[in-house]
Design an enzyme around this catalytic site. Sequence first.
Site, mmCIF file in Angstrom:
data_model
loop_
_atom_site.group_PDB
_atom_site.id
_atom_site.type_symbol
_atom_site.label_atom_id
_atom_site.label_comp_id
_atom_site.label_asym_id
_atom_site.label_seq_id
_atom_site.Cartn_x
_atom_site.Cartn_y
_atom_site.Cartn_z
ATOM 1 N N LEU A 331 0.829 -1.210 0.000
ATOM 2 C CA LEU A 331 0.000 0.000 0.000
ATOM 3 C C LEU A 331 0.856 1.250 0.000
ATOM 4 C CD1 LEU A 331 -2.456 -1.215 2.758
ATOM 5 C CD2 LEU A 331 -3.036 -0.916 0.352
ATOM 6 N N GLY A 332 2.054 1.119 0.493
ATOM 7 C CA GLY A 332 2.946 2.273 0.560
ATOM 8 C C GLY A 332 4.252 1.838 1.169
ATOM 9 N N GLY A 334 8.120 3.389 3.233
ATOM 10 C CA GLY A 334 8.846 4.479 3.888
ATOM 11 C C GLY A 334 10.199 3.962 4.327
ATOM 12 N N ASN A 335 10.890 4.750 5.134
ATOM 13 C CA ASN A 335 12.220 4.372 5.600
ATOM 14 C C ASN A 335 12.190 3.087 6.406
ATOM 15 O OD1 ASN A 335 13.460 6.588 4.476
ATOM 16 N ND2 ASN A 335 13.058 7.849 6.307
ATOM 17 N N PHE A 336 11.131 2.942 7.156
ATOM 18 C CA PHE A 336 10.999 1.814 8.074
ATOM 19 C C PHE A 336 10.826 0.485 7.336
ATOM 20 C CE2 PHE A 336 6.995 3.452 6.801
ATOM 21 C CZ PHE A 336 6.274 2.321 6.484
ATOM 22 N N GLY A 337 10.285 0.536 6.124
ATOM 23 C CA GLY A 337 9.943 -0.678 5.401
ATOM 24 C C GLY A 337 8.740 -0.419 4.526
ATOM 25 N N VAL A 339 4.219 -0.913 3.826
ATOM 26 C CA VAL A 339 2.893 -1.166 4.383
ATOM 27 C C VAL A 339 2.175 -2.125 3.440
ATOM 28 C CG1 VAL A 339 0.679 -0.153 5.051
ATOM 29 C CG2 VAL A 339 2.796 1.085 5.516
ATOM 30 N N LYS A 356 2.148 -2.437 8.745
ATOM 31 C CA LYS A 356 3.447 -1.777 8.599
ATOM 32 C C LYS A 356 4.500 -2.815 8.952
ATOM 33 C CE LYS A 356 4.429 3.073 9.274
ATOM 34 N NZ LYS A 356 4.215 4.283 10.050
ATOM 35 N N ASP A 448 3.142 15.456 12.799
ATOM 36 C CA ASP A 448 3.353 15.173 11.372
ATOM 37 C C ASP A 448 2.015 15.230 10.626
ATOM 38 O OD1 ASP A 448 4.732 14.641 9.071
ATOM 39 O OD2 ASP A 448 5.219 12.547 9.561
HETATM 40 P P1 ADP Z 1 5.628 6.928 7.093
HETATM 41 O O1 ADP Z 1 5.995 7.126 8.492
HETATM 42 O O2 ADP Z 1 6.674 6.289 6.275
HETATM 43 O O3 ADP Z 1 5.136 8.197 6.435
HETATM 44 P P2 ADP Z 1 2.877 6.024 7.039
HETATM 45 O O4 ADP Z 1 2.257 5.535 8.305
HETATM 46 O O5 ADP Z 1 2.485 7.392 6.648
HETATM 47 O O6 ADP Z 1 4.428 5.880 7.134
HETATM 48 O O7 ADP Z 1 2.508 4.992 5.883
HETATM 49 C C1 ADP Z 1 3.100 5.050 4.593
HETATM 50 C C2 ADP Z 1 2.073 4.779 3.525
HETATM 51 O O8 ADP Z 1 1.475 3.498 3.680
HETATM 52 C C3 ADP Z 1 0.921 5.746 3.510
HETATM 53 O O9 ADP Z 1 1.213 6.898 2.779
HETATM 54 C C4 ADP Z 1 -0.187 4.927 2.865
HETATM 55 O O10 ADP Z 1 -0.056 4.937 1.463
HETATM 56 C C5 ADP Z 1 0.095 3.531 3.361
HETATM 57 N N1 ADP Z 1 -0.671 3.264 4.575
HETATM 58 C C6 ADP Z 1 -0.273 3.448 5.840
HETATM 59 N N2 ADP Z 1 -1.223 3.114 6.716
HETATM 60 C C7 ADP Z 1 -2.285 2.705 6.003
HETATM 61 C C8 ADP Z 1 -3.603 2.246 6.326
HETATM 62 N N3 ADP Z 1 -3.996 2.137 7.586
HETATM 63 N N4 ADP Z 1 -4.450 1.946 5.322
HETATM 64 C C9 ADP Z 1 -4.059 2.061 4.046
HETATM 65 N N5 ADP Z 1 -2.831 2.485 3.674
HETATM 66 C C10 ADP Z 1 -1.946 2.807 4.622
HETATM 67 MG MG MG Z 2 3.491 9.250 6.381
#
Ligand code: ADP
Ligand code: MG
Length: 603
Positions: A331-332, A334-337, A339, A356, A448
């Site tokens: 779904l997405g 980031g640095n952590f890995g 989703v 995540k 954030d």
């Molecule tokens: P980061 O700290 O890297 O910004 P996020 O929590 O914002 O991490 O999650 C990164 C991406 O993963 C989001 O931009 C979204 O696209 C997807 N994502 C995160 N949480 C959800 C969720 N609960 N439902 C659907 N997509 C999600």
């Molecule tokens: Mg984010």
Amino acid sequence: MPDPAADLPFFHGSISRAEAEDVLKLEGMADGLFLLRQCLRSLGGYVLSVVYEVQLHHYPVERQMNGTYAIAGGKSHCGPAELCEYYSKDADGLVCTLRKPCLRLPGTTPKPGVFDSLRENMLREYVRHTWNLEGEAMEQAIISQAPQLEKLIATTAHEKMPWYHGKIKRTEGERRLYSGVQPDGKFLVRDRDEMGTFALSMMYGKTAYHYQIIQDKSGRYSMPEGTKFDTIWQLVEYLKLKPDGLVYTLREPCVSPNSSMCAIAPAPPSGRKTGPGSNGYTPPPKPPAGQQRPLPMDTSVYESPYSDPEELKEKKLFLKREQLMIDEVELGSGNFGCVKKGVYKMRKKQIDVAIKVLKSENEKGVKDEMMKEAGIMHQLDNPYIVRMIGMCQAESLMLVMEMAPGGPLNKYLSSKKEQITVENVVELMHQVSLGMVYLEQKNFVHRDLAARNVLLVNQHYAKISDFGLSKALGADDNYYKARTAGKWPLKWYAPECINFHKFSSKSDVWSYGITMWEAFTYGQKPYKKMKGPEVISFIEAGNRMDSPAACPEVMYNVMKDCWIYKHEERPSFVVVEEQVRNYHYSISKKPAAEAQPEKTVEV
Ligand code: ADP
Ligand code: MG
């Protein structure tokens, strides 16, 4: 909806003419002594009662179609306060100028009208029974969706009433009225035809009378030439008080054989989640798909999956790996890995989840960070915040959350610009403000808040996410002080965050303003190509971003308030939410009025 006269000390609310006379007599009946009261005849109207030469004069103040107020034949004014002020300077047709306000007793509020409380109750009962919500969840549902709920109630509320008989012929209506006792005022309401018009049938002197209920262009109901109401149900309540052209006032309902129970149904037994129908109550029919958009309460993520006590019993911070199915779909990231999408098997249901997944646990600190994020999310439970379902330690450390399939707000808006109205954007930003009020009240700072971290459940339902930088403040603190600056989203940060590393709900308010700007530009990047440090000097020099092209002025004013330099002077989320809510209500009330065909007057 607060009465616009509520704050006027000489507004007595819903008191009768006789009560008004008593109050004015007690005050001495001096010339120009006056008070304002609610009008029972026209919804939203008032009556101005004025004393002159020991006589009382009553002037109806009508609320006009464009929302202004006027005494018949007089000038229009934008509110009841302005109208009274005007007549205090110029009699302009009244017996005399308004000289001395007759005040309510100190510490008392205006007497509520029948409809004020009925409407509130109706909203509550509707939400309670349709979605089985209670307490805070119910209040939030009402605050966030009041305009939509009112529309739903306006079109469907009567269907729950014992006097509503559905589509039956006039002759069948008569048969039902004539069966059993036939007191004067025994009545029923029936659907007339395919056109969606209604008729009222009533007994009087052992004879059945039939009246067509008129619906005007804006969809309001009335008797011919009578007072107009938003709902059939309010009209009926009114006709119980005044005949308004009928041979008699309505008294006893002729109870429909299909009626499951009376109008204002008793609350379901506490302990909730009894399920529809368990107390004999069938929720109002949901509008057919496609006609009505889903409300947040119609989704499975409005309430926590743990709001079911049976599921709550088994709630643990760490979930069992075998109950979690992980999809390959990302779904997405980031640095952590990344989703990933998944499904979590609970005791009674399976829910869609976003997971995540930590990339490299060995890397120092990342695991701690995820545990901190989980620790924050664990303490939050609000319909406008993405909930954590739990953690899972298996092939890697995982944070399991509710799924928000629409993804980040900025992306959603930029890809669907054409389909999304400004009203829709206001609605979503209002929901974000509700989530932030919750955080503010719980003393958490998000740190954030940005459109990328607002996720959509659907086009009309937003949730705040990403608590990676969030902090719980101590009971006596109103800010968090960061020891060192990190990888910060500077463009979203208030001056005190950057200059003094101080983070509070007020600095979240600043970020909310930037998020609003992102939303009303349909996902553009704030401060164009400027770099972080340039933005800082731009702000320090007193500049702020311009209004987005499609942004209503009221909303841009809210943004500018969010960007007040001194955090002490910046509004709190409680204030911001109210401003956005009022604007949201004011624009989402309007439509519906247009599209209705005019109905003819005949029975
Ligand atoms: P980061 O700290 O890297 O910004 P996020 O929590 O914002 O991490 O999650 C990164 C991406 O993963 C989001 O931009 C979204 O696209 C997807 N994502 C995160 N949480 C959800 C969720 N609960 N439902 C659907 N997509 C999600
Ligand atoms: Mg984010």
